[in-house]
Design a protein around this motif. Sequence first.
Motif, mmCIF file in Angstrom:
data_model
loop_
_atom_site.group_PDB
_atom_site.id
_atom_site.type_symbol
_atom_site.label_atom_id
_atom_site.label_comp_id
_atom_site.label_asym_id
_atom_site.label_seq_id
_atom_site.Cartn_x
_atom_site.Cartn_y
_atom_site.Cartn_z
ATOM 1 N N ALA A 8 0.818 -1.210 0.000
ATOM 2 C CA ALA A 8 0.000 0.000 0.000
ATOM 3 C C ALA A 8 0.854 1.263 0.000
ATOM 4 N N THR A 9 2.084 1.190 0.547
ATOM 5 C CA THR A 9 2.888 2.404 0.633
ATOM 6 C C THR A 9 3.681 2.685 -0.632
ATOM 7 N N ASP A 10 3.902 1.715 -1.488
ATOM 8 C CA ASP A 10 4.677 1.973 -2.692
ATOM 9 C C ASP A 10 3.797 2.148 -3.926
ATOM 10 N N ARG A 11 2.500 2.331 -3.737
ATOM 11 C CA ARG A 11 1.588 2.578 -4.847
ATOM 12 C C ARG A 11 1.327 4.065 -4.989
ATOM 13 N N ALA A 12 1.055 4.482 -6.200
ATOM 14 C CA ALA A 12 0.680 5.875 -6.432
ATOM 15 C C ALA A 12 -0.735 6.098 -5.889
ATOM 16 N N PRO A 13 -1.010 7.266 -5.314
ATOM 17 C CA PRO A 13 -2.358 7.527 -4.789
ATOM 18 C C PRO A 13 -3.368 7.695 -5.921
ATOM 19 N N TRP A 14 -4.609 7.453 -5.607
ATOM 20 C CA TRP A 14 -5.677 7.636 -6.581
ATOM 21 C C TRP A 14 -5.853 9.129 -6.824
ATOM 22 N N ASP A 15 -5.953 9.516 -8.083
ATOM 23 C CA ASP A 15 -6.029 10.918 -8.469
ATOM 24 C C ASP A 15 -7.489 11.313 -8.662
ATOM 25 N N LEU A 16 -7.940 12.303 -7.905
ATOM 26 C CA LEU A 16 -9.318 12.786 -8.024
ATOM 27 C C LEU A 16 -9.383 14.172 -8.657
ATOM 28 N N ALA A 17 -8.304 14.602 -9.292
ATOM 29 C CA ALA A 17 -8.271 15.940 -9.875
ATOM 30 C C ALA A 17 -9.267 16.090 -11.029
ATOM 31 N N PHE A 18 -9.680 14.984 -11.637
ATOM 32 C CA PHE A 18 -10.661 15.080 -12.727
ATOM 33 C C PHE A 18 -11.999 15.600 -12.225
ATOM 34 N N LEU A 19 -12.269 15.488 -10.924
ATOM 35 C CA LEU A 19 -13.541 15.974 -10.387
ATOM 36 C C LEU A 19 -13.656 17.490 -10.530
ATOM 37 N N ARG A 20 -12.549 18.187 -10.326
ATOM 38 C CA ARG A 20 -12.574 19.637 -10.475
ATOM 39 C C ARG A 20 -12.818 20.006 -11.940
ATOM 40 N N VAL A 21 -12.120 19.334 -12.856
ATOM 41 C CA VAL A 21 -12.284 19.628 -14.283
ATOM 42 C C VAL A 21 -13.716 19.328 -14.720
ATOM 43 N N GLY A 22 -14.235 18.162 -14.330
ATOM 44 C CA GLY A 22 -15.606 17.807 -14.695
ATOM 45 C C GLY A 22 -16.628 18.776 -14.123
ATOM 46 N N SER A 23 -16.407 19.206 -12.892
ATOM 47 C CA SER A 23 -17.327 20.166 -12.276
ATOM 48 C C SER A 23 -17.293 21.502 -12.995
ATOM 49 N N LEU A 24 -16.103 21.956 -13.374
ATOM 50 C CA LEU A 24 -15.997 23.229 -14.085
ATOM 51 C C LEU A 24 -16.618 23.156 -15.478
ATOM 52 N N VAL A 25 -16.401 22.051 -16.178
ATOM 53 C CA VAL A 25 -17.014 21.883 -17.501
ATOM 54 C C VAL A 25 -18.532 21.828 -17.360
ATOM 55 N N SER A 26 -19.024 21.110 -16.358
ATOM 56 C CA SER A 26 -20.476 21.038 -16.128
ATOM 57 C C SER A 26 -21.046 22.411 -15.795
ATOM 58 N N LEU A 27 -20.318 23.169 -14.998
ATOM 59 C CA LEU A 27 -20.774 24.514 -14.647
ATOM 60 C C LEU A 27 -20.878 25.395 -15.891
ATOM 61 N N ALA A 28 -19.866 25.319 -16.761
ATOM 62 C CA ALA A 28 -19.884 26.132 -17.977
ATOM 63 C C ALA A 28 -21.037 25.735 -18.902
ATOM 64 N N VAL A 29 -21.227 24.430 -19.085
ATOM 65 C CA VAL A 29 -22.298 23.973 -19.971
ATOM 66 C C VAL A 29 -23.661 24.307 -19.366
ATOM 67 N N THR A 30 -23.801 24.165 -18.057
ATOM 68 C CA THR A 30 -25.071 24.472 -17.390
ATOM 69 C C THR A 30 -25.378 25.961 -17.462
ATOM 70 N N ALA A 31 -24.340 26.799 -17.365
ATOM 71 C CA ALA A 31 -24.550 28.250 -17.454
ATOM 72 C C ALA A 31 -25.117 28.659 -18.807
ATOM 73 N N VAL A 32 -24.837 27.865 -19.831
ATOM 74 C CA VAL A 32 -25.397 28.148 -21.165
ATOM 75 C C VAL A 32 -26.749 27.436 -21.336
ATOM 76 N N ALA A 33 -26.827 26.175 -20.883
ATOM 77 C CA ALA A 33 -28.021 25.366 -21.144
ATOM 78 C C ALA A 33 -29.238 25.814 -20.342
#
Length: 170
Positions: A8-33
């Motif tokens: 468990a200590t020599d594995r790379a951590p799970w990356d959740l940075a895509f959540l910010r990108v997805g949220s921002l893209v959703s916000l932009a599309v929702t602001a138009v839709a």
Amino acid sequence: MTAAPSPATDRAPWDLAFLRVGSLVSLAVTAVAAPVAGILGGWGSAVAVLVGAATVVGFFVVSGVVIAWAGGIDDAFALPAALGTFLVKLLVLFALLGSLPEDGWLDRLVLAWTVIAGALLWSGVQMRWVWTRQVFYVPPPAPPAAAPADTRAGGPDDGAPDPARPASAG
């Protein structure tokens, strides 16, 4: 005696940075839709877009956190966590859509199409995220050790004789 590092200590951590990108893209599309839906179908349609977008963002954030948490414990738990979370989200979505009155002020059809479009949008964001990132399927290599700095301009093997060293005799 040094203990071997745990898997468990020599594995790379799970990356959740895509959540910010997805949220921002959703916000932009929702602001138009949402305004477009409001103009074409009224307030019920605009609010349905907002509710649908919030539902999709919430579902993907919950999935990402649960899968990363389960995968952080052991990689073998990631798939069951993903499938279990998907089942729970599906049941919640069906309950949400089924609980809305057919003749209510919130446009159920716009809500349903917003959820479908949002899920496709998030899937595209996740695919692009994976395709453009370095994702290691094994632990990444350790960075190389820093070599001592050589202060001469050409470095140690530039072919020029070193004036500080006498020439060898043979």
